[in-house]
Design an enzyme around this catalytic site. Sequence first.
Site, PDB file in Angstrom:
ATOM      1  N   ARG A 102       2.706  -6.617   8.882  1.00 53.93           N
ATOM      2  CA  ARG A 102       2.048  -5.428   9.450  1.00 53.93           C
ATOM      3  C   ARG A 102       2.666  -5.025  10.784  1.00 53.93           C
ATOM      4  NH1 ARG A 102      -4.099  -7.095   7.591  1.00 53.93           N
ATOM      5  NH2 ARG A 102      -4.184  -5.819   5.701  1.00 53.93           N
ATOM      6  N   LYS A 108       0.824  -1.213   0.000  1.00 56.69           N
ATOM      7  CA  LYS A 108       0.000   0.000   0.000  1.00 56.69           C
ATOM      8  C   LYS A 108       0.866   1.274   0.000  1.00 56.69           C
ATOM      9  CE  LYS A 108      -3.918  -2.287   2.283  1.00 56.69           C
ATOM     10  NZ  LYS A 108      -4.937  -2.180   3.366  1.00 56.69           N
ATOM     11  N   HIS A 153      -2.115  -5.443   1.578  1.00 57.21           N
ATOM     12  CA  HIS A 153      -3.418  -6.089   1.407  1.00 57.21           C
ATOM     13  C   HIS A 153      -3.182  -7.574   1.191  1.00 57.21           C
ATOM     14  CE1 HIS A 153      -7.454  -6.930  -0.176  1.00 57.21           C
ATOM     15  NE2 HIS A 153      -6.838  -7.658  -1.099  1.00 57.21           N
ATOM     16  N   ASN A 186      -2.023   0.251   6.691  1.00 56.51           N
ATOM     17  CA  ASN A 186      -1.479  -0.992   7.250  1.00 56.51           C
ATOM     18  C   ASN A 186      -0.601  -1.783   6.278  1.00 56.51           C
ATOM     19  OD1 ASN A 186      -3.531  -1.878   5.682  1.00 56.51           O
ATOM     20  ND2 ASN A 186      -4.680  -2.919   7.289  1.00 56.51           N
ATOM     21  N   ARG A 236      -2.398 -14.486   4.874  1.00 55.16           N
ATOM     22  CA  ARG A 236      -3.031 -13.723   5.968  1.00 55.16           C
ATOM     23  C   ARG A 236      -2.213 -13.877   7.250  1.00 55.16           C
ATOM     24  NH1 ARG A 236      -7.398 -10.285   4.769  1.00 55.16           N
ATOM     25  NH2 ARG A 236      -8.302 -10.737   6.810  1.00 55.16           N
ATOM     26  N   THR A 275      -5.370  -6.951  10.846  1.00 57.86           N
ATOM     27  CA  THR A 275      -5.652  -5.677  10.171  1.00 57.86           C
ATOM     28  C   THR A 275      -5.068  -4.499  10.958  1.00 57.86           C
ATOM     29  OG1 THR A 275      -7.739  -6.651   9.438  1.00 57.86           O
ATOM     30  CG2 THR A 275      -7.512  -4.269   9.200  1.00 57.86           C
ATOM     31  N   GLU A 330      -9.794 -10.235  -7.399  1.00 58.08           N
ATOM     32  CA  GLU A 330      -8.823  -9.144  -7.238  1.00 58.08           C
ATOM     33  C   GLU A 330      -7.654  -9.283  -8.220  1.00 58.08           C
ATOM     34  OE1 GLU A 330      -9.983  -8.627  -2.525  1.00 58.08           O
ATOM     35  OE2 GLU A 330      -8.003  -9.416  -3.038  1.00 58.08           O
ATOM     36  N   TYR A 345     -12.495  -1.605  -3.927  1.00 60.05           N
ATOM     37  CA  TYR A 345     -13.013  -1.808  -2.566  1.00 60.05           C
ATOM     38  C   TYR A 345     -14.537  -1.698  -2.495  1.00 60.05           C
ATOM     39  CZ  TYR A 345      -8.373  -1.919  -0.408  1.00 60.05           C
ATOM     40  OH  TYR A 345      -7.101  -2.275  -0.015  1.00 60.05           O
ATOM     41  N   PHE A 365     -15.367   3.566   6.968  1.00 62.09           N
ATOM     42  CA  PHE A 365     -14.021   4.005   6.583  1.00 62.09           C
ATOM     43  C   PHE A 365     -13.792   3.967   5.075  1.00 62.09           C
ATOM     44  CE2 PHE A 365     -13.869  -0.502   7.864  1.00 62.09           C
ATOM     45  CZ  PHE A 365     -13.394  -1.096   6.702  1.00 62.09           C
TER      46      PHE A 365
HETATM   47  P1  GDP Z   1      -8.032  -6.747   5.899  1.00 60.19           P
HETATM   48  O1  GDP Z   1      -8.719  -7.891   5.202  1.00 60.19           O
HETATM   49  O2  GDP Z   1      -7.141  -7.196   7.031  1.00 60.19           O
HETATM   50  O3  GDP Z   1      -7.276  -5.849   4.947  1.00 60.19           O
HETATM   51  O4  GDP Z   1      -9.162  -5.854   6.600  1.00 60.19           O
HETATM   52  P2  GDP Z   1     -10.646  -5.429   6.148  1.00 60.19           P
HETATM   53  O5  GDP Z   1     -11.116  -6.238   4.989  1.00 60.19           O
HETATM   54  O6  GDP Z   1     -11.482  -5.424   7.403  1.00 60.19           O
HETATM   55  O7  GDP Z   1     -10.473  -3.912   5.719  1.00 60.19           O
HETATM   56  C1  GDP Z   1      -9.906  -3.582   4.466  1.00 60.19           C
HETATM   57  C2  GDP Z   1      -8.965  -2.417   4.654  1.00 60.19           C
HETATM   58  O8  GDP Z   1      -9.710  -1.278   5.088  1.00 60.19           O
HETATM   59  C3  GDP Z   1      -7.897  -2.593   5.761  1.00 60.19           C
HETATM   60  O9  GDP Z   1      -6.776  -3.305   5.346  1.00 60.19           O
HETATM   61  C4  GDP Z   1      -7.561  -1.155   6.106  1.00 60.19           C
HETATM   62  O10 GDP Z   1      -6.662  -0.575   5.169  1.00 60.19           O
HETATM   63  C5  GDP Z   1      -8.914  -0.479   5.957  1.00 60.19           C
HETATM   64  N1  GDP Z   1      -9.593  -0.383   7.251  1.00 60.19           N
HETATM   65  C6  GDP Z   1     -10.141  -1.359   8.005  1.00 60.19           C
HETATM   66  N2  GDP Z   1     -10.669  -0.893   9.147  1.00 60.19           N
HETATM   67  C7  GDP Z   1     -10.435   0.455   9.126  1.00 60.19           C
HETATM   68  C8  GDP Z   1     -10.748   1.524  10.020  1.00 60.19           C
HETATM   69  O11 GDP Z   1     -11.335   1.339  11.092  1.00 60.19           O
HETATM   70  N3  GDP Z   1     -10.353   2.774   9.625  1.00 60.19           N
HETATM   71  C9  GDP Z   1      -9.706   3.015   8.453  1.00 60.19           C
HETATM   72  N4  GDP Z   1      -9.355   4.272   8.119  1.00 60.19           N
HETATM   73  N5  GDP Z   1      -9.410   2.035   7.572  1.00 60.19           N
HETATM   74  C10 GDP Z   1      -9.764   0.779   7.918  1.00 60.19           C
END
Ligand code: GDP
Length: 138
Positions: free
Chosen positions: A103, A10, A116, A113, A86, A92, A127, A50, A58
Amino acid sequence: MSNRTFTMIKPDAVKAGNIGNILQMINAGGFRIVAMKYLFLTKQQAEKFYEVHAARPFYGELTEFMSSGPIVAAILEKGNAVADFRTLIGATNPAQAEEGTIRKKYAASIGENAVHGSDSDENAAIEGNFFFNGLERF
Ligand code: GDP
């Protein structure tokens, strides 16, 4: 169970100069790079990628961030790729990520973070197809 997953390095990790460090961890983790490119997403492209998160609070921040600088997109291959990747990237929220994960080492916050990783075989295929055609996979 499929043997492919999809990743992005990212904008935060690219800006911090961590492309090489993260690719090193990906290789050391036993993943083979099937496809890779360096690109700068528009806001619209980030929104499309997304789309599944469109209802989440968010979504605006996430798509702003993902279109704030260049990224590296890649398809990776390994047995049990989705789950193992993962594990390699960690939770996350980097504050909750295990020691030794990407991470934990390179992410600053739940939003920014570093990497992805696809969350299912189905999403890995969707994807990967978003970024790469058949001639770009080796
Ligand atoms: P991942 O599968 O671990 O990437 O997590 P998710 O699918 O829940 O979320 C996708 C992406 O959205 C994450 O990797 C973060 O970059 C972002 N994200 C998730 N939760 C938050 C949040 O609470 N705030 C913000 N700003 N971004 C978030």
